[in-house]
Design a protein around this motif. Structure first.
Motif, mmCIF file in Angstrom:
data_model
loop_
_atom_site.group_PDB
_atom_site.id
_atom_site.type_symbol
_atom_site.label_atom_id
_atom_site.label_comp_id
_atom_site.label_asym_id
_atom_site.label_seq_id
_atom_site.Cartn_x
_atom_site.Cartn_y
_atom_site.Cartn_z
ATOM 1 N N GLN A 90 6.559 7.475 2.894
ATOM 2 C CA GLN A 90 6.564 7.747 4.262
ATOM 3 C C GLN A 90 7.563 7.662 5.471
ATOM 4 O OE1 GLN A 90 3.375 5.073 4.557
ATOM 5 N NE2 GLN A 90 1.524 6.378 4.153
ATOM 6 N N ASP B 129 9.689 5.492 -5.880
ATOM 7 C CA ASP B 129 9.885 4.829 -4.685
ATOM 8 C C ASP B 129 8.402 4.700 -4.175
ATOM 9 O OD1 ASP B 129 12.359 5.064 -3.998
ATOM 10 O OD2 ASP B 129 12.061 7.328 -3.175
ATOM 11 N N SER B 130 8.037 3.605 -3.428
ATOM 12 C CA SER B 130 6.645 3.262 -2.995
ATOM 13 C C SER B 130 6.153 4.287 -2.037
ATOM 14 C CB SER B 130 6.951 1.901 -2.413
ATOM 15 O OG SER B 130 7.431 2.032 -1.207
ATOM 16 N N GLY B 131 4.876 4.130 -1.817
ATOM 17 C CA GLY B 131 4.288 5.185 -0.849
ATOM 18 C C GLY B 131 5.009 4.893 0.617
ATOM 19 N N ARG B 132 5.213 3.485 0.995
ATOM 20 C CA ARG B 132 5.707 3.405 2.034
ATOM 21 C C ARG B 132 7.008 4.048 2.434
ATOM 22 N NH1 ARG B 132 6.446 3.720 6.632
ATOM 23 N NH2 ARG B 132 6.895 2.081 8.159
ATOM 24 N N ASP C 188 2.152 7.574 -2.396
ATOM 25 C CA ASP C 188 2.067 6.890 -3.547
ATOM 26 C C ASP C 188 2.449 7.892 -4.913
ATOM 27 O OD1 ASP C 188 1.798 4.385 -2.541
ATOM 28 O OD2 ASP C 188 -0.004 4.292 -3.262
ATOM 29 N N MET C 189 1.754 8.883 -4.780
ATOM 30 C CA MET C 189 1.900 9.914 -5.925
ATOM 31 C C MET C 189 3.367 10.763 -5.807
ATOM 32 S SD MET C 189 -0.442 9.852 -8.067
ATOM 33 C CE MET C 189 -0.505 11.331 -8.969
ATOM 34 N N LYS D 232 -2.149 7.323 1.902
ATOM 35 C CA LYS D 232 -1.416 6.367 1.262
ATOM 36 C C LYS D 232 -1.336 6.699 -0.362
ATOM 37 C CE LYS D 232 -0.865 1.462 0.158
ATOM 38 N NZ LYS D 232 -0.839 1.742 -1.275
ATOM 39 N N TYR D 233 -2.543 7.243 -0.906
ATOM 40 C CA TYR D 233 -2.681 7.696 -2.319
ATOM 41 C C TYR D 233 -1.682 8.769 -2.617
ATOM 42 C CZ TYR D 233 -4.326 9.919 -6.497
ATOM 43 O OH TYR D 233 -4.477 10.494 -7.804
ATOM 44 N N GLU E 166 6.157 8.748 -7.102
ATOM 45 C CA GLU E 166 6.268 8.095 -8.429
ATOM 46 C C GLU E 166 7.273 8.730 -9.309
ATOM 47 O OE1 GLU E 166 2.763 7.845 -11.913
ATOM 48 O OE2 GLU E 166 2.731 9.462 -10.593
ATOM 49 N N TYR F 209 4.700 16.268 -0.264
ATOM 50 C CA TYR F 209 3.568 15.710 0.388
ATOM 51 C C TYR F 209 2.651 16.854 0.726
ATOM 52 C CZ TYR F 209 0.567 12.885 3.525
ATOM 53 O OH TYR F 209 -0.432 12.263 3.925
#
Length: 236
Positions: A153, A147-150, A139-140, A135-136, A143, A123
């Motif tokens: 985090q 796993d989702s962005g949430r 998400d990346m 958030k973007y 990928e 990150y």
């Protein structure tokens, strides 16, 4: 979608490099140890050799930093290998971090602590490269592992936990969602919590972790309050 780290470029060649000239990636977040997966890897290397070359990047000091292949090198060295097939790739620091993380996320078993620090490293590298939006970027980051962005985090929040509390997350004593809330406690407060857990063998629930988080945010958390909250669970 990002290029796979083990995908060779047309101008790259596979060369043999002495293991003594290879160095572990700085702050490498993934464990390399003699577990069942490592034994399976050793058996494979005994039978077939090292099929997939390791990826490294040259450093000014004359050695090579490992990007992909820490476990292969560990296994090969234990088996008596002195050299390993290697692809030398030139990368910036940020590119190296992203490639290192992505190459390790394909393993079958990864501890929450490993993902926590790996996702944080990736990150930070992507943000340094100029990725826009929290958030973007999250998400990346997720990928490559699906796993989702949430979820990313949440893992990154775990990196703020003390090593001792994070070990409880790895051992499933503290659920990840509870660990995420506890990560908002200040280092001293986490130390108090650890002492309470050690003395009482009681672990906070999601609701109790939220109570501790809110009390910490208000600047009123102390060790007596932590005892009161956790012991209430035991007496209820």
């Amino acid at each position: 979608m990002a290029e796979k780290v083990d995908q060779m470029n047309p101008d790259e060649k596979i060369v043999e490099i002495a293991i003594e000239r290879l160095r572990v990636f700085e702050n490498h977040p993934f464990r390399v140890e003699m577990d069942s997966q490592m034994k399976d890897l050793q058996d494979s290397i005994k039978k077939y050799g090292i099929i997939t070359p390791v990826i490294v990047r040259p450093r000014k000091e004359g050695y090579y930093e490992i990007i992909s292949g820490h476990r292969r090198i560990f296994a090969a060295e234990k088996l008596g290998y002195r050299k390993v097939p290697t692809i030398i790739r030139y990368m910036t620091d940020d590119q190296a971090v992203i490639a290192m993380v992505d190459s390790n996320l394909q393993r079958e078993r990864i501890q929450p602590s490993e993902k926590a620090f790996a996702y944080k490293m990736k990150y930070d590298a992507m943000k340094h490269q100029g990725s826009k939006g929290e958030k973007y970027t999250a998400d990346m980051v997720g990928e490559a592992a699906g796993d989702s962005g949430r979820t990313v985090q949440r893992y990154i929040r775990l990196a703020a936990l003390s090593d001792a509390l994070l070990e409880y997350v790895d051992n499933n004593k503290i659920p990840m969602i509870v660990g995420e809330k506890l990560s908002y406690l200040k280092p001293e407060e986490q130390g108090w919590l650890l002492e309470v857990i050690t003395n009482s063998s009681i672990f906070p629930t999601k609701q109790q972790a939220e109570q501790l988080k809110e009390c910490s945010a208000n600047g009123k958390l102390n060790q007596s309050y932590i005892y009161a909250v956790l012991l209430k669970k035991e007496s209820s």
